[in-house]
Design a protein around this motif. Structure first.
Motif, mmCIF file in Angstrom:
data_model
loop_
_atom_site.group_PDB
_atom_site.id
_atom_site.type_symbol
_atom_site.label_atom_id
_atom_site.label_comp_id
_atom_site.label_asym_id
_atom_site.label_seq_id
_atom_site.Cartn_x
_atom_site.Cartn_y
_atom_site.Cartn_z
ATOM 1 N N ASN A 106 0.818 -1.205 0.000
ATOM 2 C CA ASN A 106 0.000 0.000 0.000
ATOM 3 C C ASN A 106 0.855 1.260 0.000
ATOM 4 O OD1 ASN A 106 -2.293 -1.555 0.036
ATOM 5 N ND2 ASN A 106 -2.693 -1.296 2.215
ATOM 6 N N GLY A 107 0.314 2.314 -0.613
ATOM 7 C CA GLY A 107 1.003 3.595 -0.650
ATOM 8 C C GLY A 107 0.889 4.221 -2.020
ATOM 9 N N THR A 108 1.412 5.433 -2.128
ATOM 10 C CA THR A 108 1.389 6.187 -3.380
ATOM 11 C C THR A 108 2.817 6.394 -3.860
ATOM 12 O OG1 THR A 108 -0.653 7.327 -2.741
ATOM 13 C CG2 THR A 108 0.660 8.340 -4.480
ATOM 14 N N ARG A 109 3.043 6.190 -5.146
ATOM 15 C CA ARG A 109 4.388 6.292 -5.695
ATOM 16 C C ARG A 109 4.333 6.762 -7.142
ATOM 17 N NH1 ARG A 109 4.612 0.081 -4.726
ATOM 18 N NH2 ARG A 109 2.936 0.795 -3.414
ATOM 19 N N ILE A 110 5.456 7.271 -7.633
ATOM 20 C CA ILE A 110 5.574 7.541 -9.065
ATOM 21 C C ILE A 110 5.868 6.208 -9.735
ATOM 22 C CG2 ILE A 110 6.861 8.718 -10.874
ATOM 23 C CD1 ILE A 110 7.413 10.965 -8.932
ATOM 24 N N TYR A 111 4.934 5.753 -10.510
ATOM 25 C CA TYR A 111 5.003 4.438 -11.137
ATOM 26 C C TYR A 111 5.778 4.491 -12.450
ATOM 27 C CZ TYR A 111 2.946 0.427 -13.683
ATOM 28 O OH TYR A 111 2.737 -0.700 -14.433
ATOM 29 N N GLU A 112 5.487 5.500 -13.268
ATOM 30 C CA GLU A 112 6.233 5.704 -14.504
ATOM 31 C C GLU A 112 6.505 7.196 -14.704
ATOM 32 O OE1 GLU A 112 5.800 2.504 -17.853
ATOM 33 O OE2 GLU A 112 3.894 3.547 -17.639
ATOM 34 N N LEU A 113 7.685 7.489 -15.201
ATOM 35 C CA LEU A 113 8.062 8.864 -15.542
ATOM 36 C C LEU A 113 9.130 8.766 -16.622
ATOM 37 C CD1 LEU A 113 7.941 11.916 -15.109
ATOM 38 C CD2 LEU A 113 9.649 11.649 -13.285
ATOM 39 N N TRP A 114 8.724 8.954 -17.872
ATOM 40 C CA TRP A 114 9.651 8.748 -18.973
ATOM 41 C C TRP A 114 9.404 9.728 -20.102
ATOM 42 C CZ3 TRP A 114 6.556 7.958 -23.066
ATOM 43 C CH2 TRP A 114 5.357 7.243 -22.901
ATOM 44 N N ALA A 115 10.400 9.821 -20.986
ATOM 45 C CA ALA A 115 10.289 10.590 -22.223
ATOM 46 C C ALA A 115 10.667 9.683 -23.383
ATOM 47 C CB ALA A 115 11.192 11.815 -22.187
ATOM 48 N N GLN A 116 9.946 9.830 -24.485
ATOM 49 C CA GLN A 116 10.169 8.987 -25.655
ATOM 50 C C GLN A 116 10.338 9.846 -26.898
ATOM 51 O OE1 GLN A 116 7.828 5.227 -26.810
ATOM 52 N NE2 GLN A 116 6.861 6.808 -28.036
ATOM 53 N N LYS A 117 11.311 9.492 -27.715
ATOM 54 C CA LYS A 117 11.570 10.177 -28.979
ATOM 55 C C LYS A 117 11.469 9.175 -30.118
ATOM 56 C CE LYS A 117 13.341 13.275 -31.907
ATOM 57 N NZ LYS A 117 12.613 14.509 -32.299
ATOM 58 N N ASN A 118 10.629 9.464 -31.125
ATOM 59 C CA ASN A 118 10.525 8.627 -32.308
ATOM 60 C C ASN A 118 11.443 9.163 -33.400
ATOM 61 O OD1 ASN A 118 8.684 7.063 -31.019
ATOM 62 N ND2 ASN A 118 6.959 7.546 -32.356
ATOM 63 N N LEU A 119 12.036 8.254 -34.171
ATOM 64 C CA LEU A 119 13.036 8.626 -35.166
ATOM 65 C C LEU A 119 12.800 7.894 -36.482
ATOM 66 C CD1 LEU A 119 16.041 8.102 -32.739
ATOM 67 C CD2 LEU A 119 15.200 10.343 -33.466
ATOM 68 N N PHE A 120 13.417 8.404 -37.547
ATOM 69 C CA PHE A 120 13.442 7.740 -38.859
ATOM 70 C C PHE A 120 12.043 7.386 -39.350
ATOM 71 C CE2 PHE A 120 17.359 6.286 -36.565
ATOM 72 C CZ PHE A 120 18.228 7.188 -37.164
ATOM 73 N N GLY A 121 11.174 8.388 -39.354
ATOM 74 C CA GLY A 121 9.827 8.158 -39.842
ATOM 75 C C GLY A 121 9.077 7.145 -39.022
ATOM 76 N N ASN A 122 9.293 7.180 -37.707
ATOM 77 C CA ASN A 122 8.625 6.276 -36.757
ATOM 78 C C ASN A 122 9.004 4.817 -36.951
ATOM 79 O OD1 ASN A 122 7.072 8.374 -35.449
ATOM 80 N ND2 ASN A 122 5.848 8.437 -37.322
ATOM 81 N N ARG A 123 10.207 4.587 -37.459
ATOM 82 C CA ARG A 123 10.747 3.237 -37.542
ATOM 83 C C ARG A 123 11.617 2.895 -36.336
ATOM 84 N NH1 ARG A 123 8.307 -0.352 -40.979
ATOM 85 N NH2 ARG A 123 7.612 0.770 -42.837
ATOM 86 N N ALA A 124 11.895 3.883 -35.505
ATOM 87 C CA ALA A 124 12.711 3.655 -34.315
ATOM 88 C C ALA A 124 12.184 4.532 -33.191
ATOM 89 C CB ALA A 124 14.180 3.965 -34.591
ATOM 90 N N SER A 125 12.452 4.114 -31.965
ATOM 91 C CA SER A 125 11.974 4.843 -30.796
ATOM 92 C C SER A 125 12.957 4.625 -29.656
ATOM 93 C CB SER A 125 10.579 4.340 -30.395
ATOM 94 O OG SER A 125 10.198 4.855 -29.142
#
Length: 414
Positions: A108-127
């Protein structure tokens, strides 16, 4: 059932405030969006297992997502925040099982579960993704298996119970990086490198060291021959938010490796201390397929298979097998409902068995859970799901009677 926790109400208020002002681009999708997902589950032990009778478990996710490209900051870049709050009892304390009859239970409790940044590249063929990240949002994931509530249908126990405190999955995640490549439209290759212990894990000490790193790789092959046209936005085509659930079949092959040292489950040295083993490795294979569909909007039958091996020297579970069927749109008036039947079979590793034979004369090789469930989509924002599980040899011991676990879960999403 307990009342809706006050902490959840405060988090909801913050999320709604954050979503009040949304920057818009030329498309209808907002540049800044927020969301709320609340799951509650009433549980009752119908027989067998340990002591106790009933409890209530809940989790709430408050999410905030920023599309930096639509704000004119950085093209094809997404930032994501997910705050998780867990409350209530853990049904496995009443059942005594090892795999976990509830997939939303945790400390039990409250937490930061996810915290991320994502960059897509090459016409969305890579991430490329960096930050606090749940592996199971992309790795070791099948659409049909996600219907079921047992914890093994998320990530098998040979992996979920590995390492220091488990890998970076619900409810405790690790910091790391993930690279995804899409060389062909229906092929995705992923590699993740993360801290060897979750940030909120019971044994995690960022200053102590010795936790090493976790490497996970997966190749996924999908067939979308009969499904609806894939979304056109780059964010949904590759990376963390890829809508890869829309498929007729999926085959995935993955492997994982920890670089840290772990104590052997049974072997000891001359001083009586556990022998330390360098590294820990496992692999899995997944298959999900549409087996039958009467027509585009008619009944649909899907089936899945999961097979995996873990490191039986240092981990409890040396192998896992899962299988299941789901039937959707059985009734014309309930086209969004889904029923399912599945089995999860977790086998102890040989070293764990060697150690337990002395401690527990009633130890058995495996724990098997049979689960039946029915998901009723009441409205766009509300669903309810009764679920019944029969656990054979809970915690792989004959000392705990086979158990019946009944849950009724509901979900509210905005």
């Amino acid at each position: 059932m307990r009342a809706f926790p006050a902490g959840h109400l405060a988090a909801i208020a913050c999320a709604l405030a954050a979503g009040g002002a949304r920057a818009q681009s030329d498309s209808d999708a907002p540049a800044v969006s927020s969301g709320l997902l609340y799951d509650g589950g009433a549980f009752a032990r119908l027989g067998g297992g340990l002591s106790g009778g009933s409890t209530y478990t809940s989790d709430a996710h408050i999410t905030l997502e920023v599309d930096a490209g639509k704000l004119g900051w950085a093209p094809d870049t997404i930032a994501h925040l997910d705050v998780l709050s867990l409350n209530g009892g853990n049904p496995s304390k009443w059942i005594g099982d090892a795999q976990g009859v509830s997939s939303i239970a945790g400390s039990n409790g409250t937490r930061i579960y996810e915290l991320w940044a994502q960059k897509n590249l090459f016409g969305n063929r890579a991430s490329v993704l960096l930050g606090l990240y749940d592996l199971n949002t992309e790795f070791y994931r099948l659409q049909t298996a996600s219907l079921f509530m047992n914890g093994s249908f998320g990530v098998g126990p040979e992996f979920s119970k590995s390492g220091v405190d488990g890998p970076s999955i619900f409810p405790d995640t690790s910091v790391g990086a993930r690279i995804a490549l899409k060389p062909y439209d229906n092929t995705v290759l992923r590699l993740a490198i993360l801290d060897g212990a979750p940030v909120h894990g019971a044994s995690h000490d960022p200053l102590a060291g010795g936790e090493g790193a976790l490497f996970v790789a997966e190749a996924a092959f999908l067939d979308r021959a009969k499904v609806s046209v894939r979304p056109s936005t780059g964010r949904q085509m590759i990376g963390r938010d890829a809508r890869l659930g829309e498929y007729d079949s999926k085959a995935a092959f993955g492997a994982w490796h920890y670089t840290a040292r772990f104590p052997d489950a049974s072997d000891i040295d001359a001083a009586g201390n556990p022998v330390m083993r360098k590294g820990s490795t496992g692999a899995y294979a997944l298959y999900d397929r549409m087996l039958y569909r009467a027509r585009e909007t008619g009944p649909r039958v899907d089936g899945f298979l999961e097979a995996a091996v873990g490191d039986g020297r240092v981990n409890r579970f040396g192998s896992y097998f899962g299988a299941g069927l789901s039937i959707g749109s059985m009734f014309a008036s309930r086209s969004n409902d889904t029923a399912g039947l599945a089995v999860a079979h977790a086998r102890n590793g040989s070293h764990y068995m060697d150690a337990q034979v002395v401690i527990d004369p009633g130890v058995t090789r495996a724990e098997t859970t049979i689960e039946s469930t029915y998901l009723a989509q009441v409205s766009k924002h509300f669903a309810i799901q009764p679920d019944l599980q029969y656990v054979i040899h809970p915690n792989t011991t004959s000392a705990i009677p086979n158990a019946w676990a009944l849950q009724v879960r509901f979900e509210v999403q905005f």
